[in-house]
Design a protein around this motif. Sequence first.
Motif, mmCIF file in Angstrom:
data_model
loop_
_atom_site.group_PDB
_atom_site.id
_atom_site.type_symbol
_atom_site.label_atom_id
_atom_site.label_comp_id
_atom_site.label_asym_id
_atom_site.label_seq_id
_atom_site.Cartn_x
_atom_site.Cartn_y
_atom_site.Cartn_z
ATOM 1 N N ASP A 11 1.099 -1.158 0.079
ATOM 2 C CA ASP A 11 -0.130 -0.206 0.243
ATOM 3 C C ASP A 11 0.685 1.215 0.247
ATOM 4 O O ASP A 11 0.559 2.708 -0.550
ATOM 5 N N THR A 12 2.041 1.170 0.115
ATOM 6 C CA THR A 12 3.108 2.293 0.234
ATOM 7 C C THR A 12 2.848 3.016 -1.332
ATOM 8 O O THR A 12 3.221 2.495 -2.190
ATOM 9 N N LYS A 13 3.067 4.451 -1.182
ATOM 10 C CA LYS A 13 2.999 4.847 -2.300
ATOM 11 C C LYS A 13 4.596 5.573 -2.633
ATOM 12 O O LYS A 13 5.072 6.118 -2.157
ATOM 13 N N ILE A 14 4.649 5.066 -3.697
ATOM 14 C CA ILE A 14 6.492 5.546 -4.122
ATOM 15 C C ILE A 14 6.711 6.230 -5.196
ATOM 16 O O ILE A 14 5.657 6.113 -6.413
ATOM 17 N N LEU A 15 7.538 6.898 -5.329
ATOM 18 C CA LEU A 15 7.812 8.068 -6.325
ATOM 19 C C LEU A 15 9.786 8.501 -6.452
ATOM 20 O O LEU A 15 10.244 7.367 -5.780
ATOM 21 N N LEU A 16 9.749 8.201 -7.635
ATOM 22 C CA LEU A 16 11.439 7.448 -8.001
ATOM 23 C C LEU A 16 11.986 8.739 -8.758
ATOM 24 O O LEU A 16 11.047 9.221 -9.764
ATOM 25 N N ALA A 17 12.713 9.240 -8.137
ATOM 26 C CA ALA A 17 13.273 10.756 -8.400
ATOM 27 C C ALA A 17 14.395 10.793 -10.164
ATOM 28 O O ALA A 17 15.054 9.434 -9.460
ATOM 29 N N GLY A 18 14.013 11.304 -10.835
ATOM 30 C CA GLY A 18 14.792 11.194 -12.141
ATOM 31 C C GLY A 18 15.702 11.800 -12.406
ATOM 32 O O GLY A 18 15.990 12.719 -10.705
ATOM 33 N N MET A 19 17.185 11.960 -12.299
ATOM 34 C CA MET A 19 18.340 11.742 -12.823
ATOM 35 C C MET A 19 19.379 12.544 -14.207
ATOM 36 O O MET A 19 18.659 11.207 -14.710
#
Length: 225
Positions: A146-154
């Motif tokens: 249920d954890t919301k995941i954000l991936l930070a682009g580099m």
Amino acid sequence: MNRILYSLLSIFTLTSVFFSCGPAEIENKTEVENTEVAAEKKEKPIILFFGNSLTAGYGIEQDLAFPGLVQDRLDSLGKEYKVINGGLSGETTAGGVGRIDWFLEEEPAIFILELGGNDGLRGIELSETKKNLEIIIDKVQSKYPDTKILLAGMQIPPNMGQEYTEEFQAIYPEVAKTKDVELIPFLLLNVGGIKELNLPDGIHPTAEGHKIVLENIWEHLKDDV
């Protein structure tokens, strides 16, 4: 004799008061007290930033780095969240795989993954970087679906050649699509490459730069808090 009668009267009065509080009232009072204790013990939902020196706030006070600024923004809006700064200077994606389990002792409501920049600067095999990012995301999704995941682009400077630079940048949207997580297209948008917003090393944002990074993140965070 009067003293004995007075004592008996006192006992009768106390007994009457006690039994006037019936079992239901006593039970209700206990339930209220238990609810209040449970509320006090209830932890705030966690927002976990997991990254390298950018997350850690290299060169500035940690409270001025973007995780601290996110906490300030949440507090100002009356949002009850606990932000954890899981940044480690010099961290690679391989290092992140090695330490992610320790950070998953508690369930994060939101997980922001900011790793890969050091891989790119060191010329690490792109397939390894991609694999490691996926492993970290898999670990979070497996333990806390249920954890919301954000991936930070580099993005990285073209020191390793144009082809490597372009392929590195493409890793992030590919991983986000494969793992069905939300992508922050470029964490350092309007900061990277701008001299006055970075420390003398040209890599790490100043305190002013982190304020802009905050807005880049908040755009993707605001609807989930």
